[in-house]
Design a protein around this motif. Structure first.
Motif, PDB file in Angstrom:
ATOM      1  N   PRO A 182      17.502   3.564   4.025  1.00  0.00           N
ATOM      2  CA  PRO A 182      16.899   4.898   4.039  1.00  0.00           C
ATOM      3  C   PRO A 182      17.077   5.578   2.674  1.00  0.00           C
ATOM      4  O   PRO A 182      18.099   5.390   2.008  1.00  0.00           O
ATOM      5  CB  PRO A 182      17.680   5.641   5.128  1.00  0.00           C
ATOM      6  N   PHE A 183      16.066   6.346   2.271  1.00  0.00           N
ATOM      7  CA  PHE A 183      16.107   7.049   0.995  1.00  0.00           C
ATOM      8  C   PHE A 183      17.266   8.042   0.963  1.00  0.00           C
ATOM      9  O   PHE A 183      17.502   8.786   1.909  1.00  0.00           O
ATOM     10  CB  PHE A 183      14.776   7.790   0.786  1.00  0.00           C
ATOM     11  N   GLU A 223      16.202  -2.116  -1.007  1.00  0.00           N
ATOM     12  CA  GLU A 223      15.017  -2.277  -0.180  1.00  0.00           C
ATOM     13  C   GLU A 223      15.392  -2.303   1.294  1.00  0.00           C
ATOM     14  O   GLU A 223      16.350  -2.973   1.681  1.00  0.00           O
ATOM     15  CB  GLU A 223      14.265  -3.572  -0.552  1.00  0.00           C
ATOM     16  N   VAL A 249       8.885   4.921  -1.156  1.00  0.00           N
ATOM     17  CA  VAL A 249       9.356   5.101   0.223  1.00  0.00           C
ATOM     18  C   VAL A 249       8.179   5.197   1.187  1.00  0.00           C
ATOM     19  O   VAL A 249       7.059   5.572   0.806  1.00  0.00           O
ATOM     20  CB  VAL A 249      10.248   6.366   0.364  1.00  0.00           C
ATOM     21  N   ALA A 273      12.548   8.777  -5.910  1.00  0.00           N
ATOM     22  CA  ALA A 273      11.270   8.339  -5.338  1.00  0.00           C
ATOM     23  C   ALA A 273      10.195   8.440  -6.420  1.00  0.00           C
ATOM     24  O   ALA A 273       9.995   9.502  -7.010  1.00  0.00           O
ATOM     25  CB  ALA A 273      10.910   9.208  -4.145  1.00  0.00           C
ATOM     26  N   HIS A 319      18.805   7.367  -5.075  1.00  0.00           N
ATOM     27  CA  HIS A 319      17.443   6.896  -5.311  1.00  0.00           C
ATOM     28  C   HIS A 319      16.570   7.989  -5.910  1.00  0.00           C
ATOM     29  O   HIS A 319      16.770   9.170  -5.642  1.00  0.00           O
ATOM     30  CB  HIS A 319      16.823   6.414  -3.996  1.00  0.00           C
ATOM     31  N   GLY A 336      10.581   7.438   5.190  1.00  0.00           N
ATOM     32  CA  GLY A 336      11.743   7.597   4.319  1.00  0.00           C
ATOM     33  C   GLY A 336      12.463   6.291   4.051  1.00  0.00           C
ATOM     34  O   GLY A 336      13.432   6.261   3.287  1.00  0.00           O
ATOM     35  N   THR A 337      11.988   5.208   4.660  1.00  0.00           N
ATOM     36  CA  THR A 337      12.590   3.902   4.358  1.00  0.00           C
ATOM     37  C   THR A 337      12.090   3.424   2.990  1.00  0.00           C
ATOM     38  O   THR A 337      10.925   3.598   2.645  1.00  0.00           O
ATOM     39  CB  THR A 337      12.183   2.868   5.433  1.00  0.00           C
ATOM     40  N   ILE A 338      12.997   2.825   2.227  1.00  0.00           N
ATOM     41  CA  ILE A 338      12.610   2.279   0.920  1.00  0.00           C
ATOM     42  C   ILE A 338      11.853   0.977   1.145  1.00  0.00           C
ATOM     43  O   ILE A 338      12.392   0.025   1.718  1.00  0.00           O
ATOM     44  CB  ILE A 338      13.864   2.063   0.034  1.00  0.00           C
ATOM     45  N   THR A 368       5.106   7.230  -2.645  1.00  0.00           N
ATOM     46  CA  THR A 368       5.186   6.992  -1.199  1.00  0.00           C
ATOM     47  C   THR A 368       3.991   6.139  -0.806  1.00  0.00           C
ATOM     48  O   THR A 368       2.994   6.078  -1.522  1.00  0.00           O
ATOM     49  CB  THR A 368       5.136   8.307  -0.400  1.00  0.00           C
ATOM     50  N   VAL A 384      12.345   4.056  -6.563  1.00  0.00           N
ATOM     51  CA  VAL A 384      11.875   3.410  -5.326  1.00  0.00           C
ATOM     52  C   VAL A 384      10.577   4.025  -4.807  1.00  0.00           C
ATOM     53  O   VAL A 384      10.244   5.168  -5.117  1.00  0.00           O
ATOM     54  CB  VAL A 384      12.952   3.516  -4.212  1.00  0.00           C
TER      55      VAL A 384
END
Lengths: 165, 165
Positions: free
Chosen positions: B116-117, B113, B160, B124, B122, B136-138, B127, B158
């Motif tokens: 960055p993805f 968490e 994002v 996705a 990871h 693009g941050t988780i 979103t 995750v």
């Protein structure tokens, strides 16, 4: 010309000697080649055999690392005998799932109570007088066994009926 | 005697021919031998390389089989949020033990968490608009990741932060 032929005649023995040497060398080289080829062949066979054995070893090592987790799941369930609720149900399901994973990896669980003691499958942690069954009968399983035959992941820890004295 | 020597002289060319043949044969055999020896050497090196890779593969396969058990332990704990008692404590300890086994096998758990993805680590699964963090941050880990680098046992699932539109 005649003289030259006589010369050739004079060098004939060395040529024959060289031929003998070349043939000997060829025989040696053929021998080396055959031995190296046999070595390669044996190595290939050995690798095929050991590759499967090495996989089994790694599988057993990794799986054995999970047994304490399964043991402690069991312990948690034993201690929860009085408790109830969703978590006990859930943990029981996880325990069953863990046993299915073990079986899927080739290490099913066995219940050995009532069976005759077998040092390849069982570890005796105690004896107890039990006149109603033959001596050497497993009367209590302290820790169950996983796997069978060549693939015993962990022997059972058992209490066996003592010999009559 | 002289006649005999002349006879020998007459057979001299075939001897030389035989010598040439024997030398050719020796050269061929030497070539075969060298090629087989090189093959054996390469095979040995390849086996040493692959043996360790094969062990890693088996280790990952067996360990991956245990991940659903760990997942369900987590689920049981999540559902037990209201409940309390010895079993919840016990299951928490078993979960921690399982994470230690995973780490010991080379697959520690990671909390991604806020990172960055990275498609190598990871997956996705969704979103969400989140203007306060870079796209693009988780922002949420649905399922944690085990392992790192070359040894990712299972990527994290995750959610994002979406790109600004």
């Amino acid at each position: 010309m005649a003289e030259q032929e006589t010369d050739t005649t004079d060098t004939a023995p060395p040529v024959e000697e060289a031929l003998e040497q070349a043939r000997q060398k060829a025989a040696e080289l053929e021998d080396n080649w055959r031995r190296t080829a046999a070595e390669l062949d044996n190595f290939r066979k050995r690798v095929a055999r050991e590759s499967s054995r090495q996989r089994d070893t790694e599988r057993a090592l990794v799986t054995a690392g999970w047994l304490p987790v399964v043991d402690n799941l069991e312990l948690a369930l034993e201690h929860a005998d009085g408790e109830d609720g969703a978590i006990v149900e859930g943990v029981r399901a996880v325990r069953d799932q863990a046993l299915a994973v073990l079986a899927g990896l080739g290490y099913p669980r066995f219940d050995d109570e009532g069976k005759p003691f077998d040092p390849a499958l069982h570890e005796a942690v105690g004896t107890t007088p039990r006149p109603e069954v033959p001596p050497g009968t497993i009367v209590h399983v302290v820790r169950p066994r996983y796997g069978d035959g060549e693939r015993v992941l962990r022997p059972a820890a058992v209490v066996v009926a003592a010999k009559e004295s």
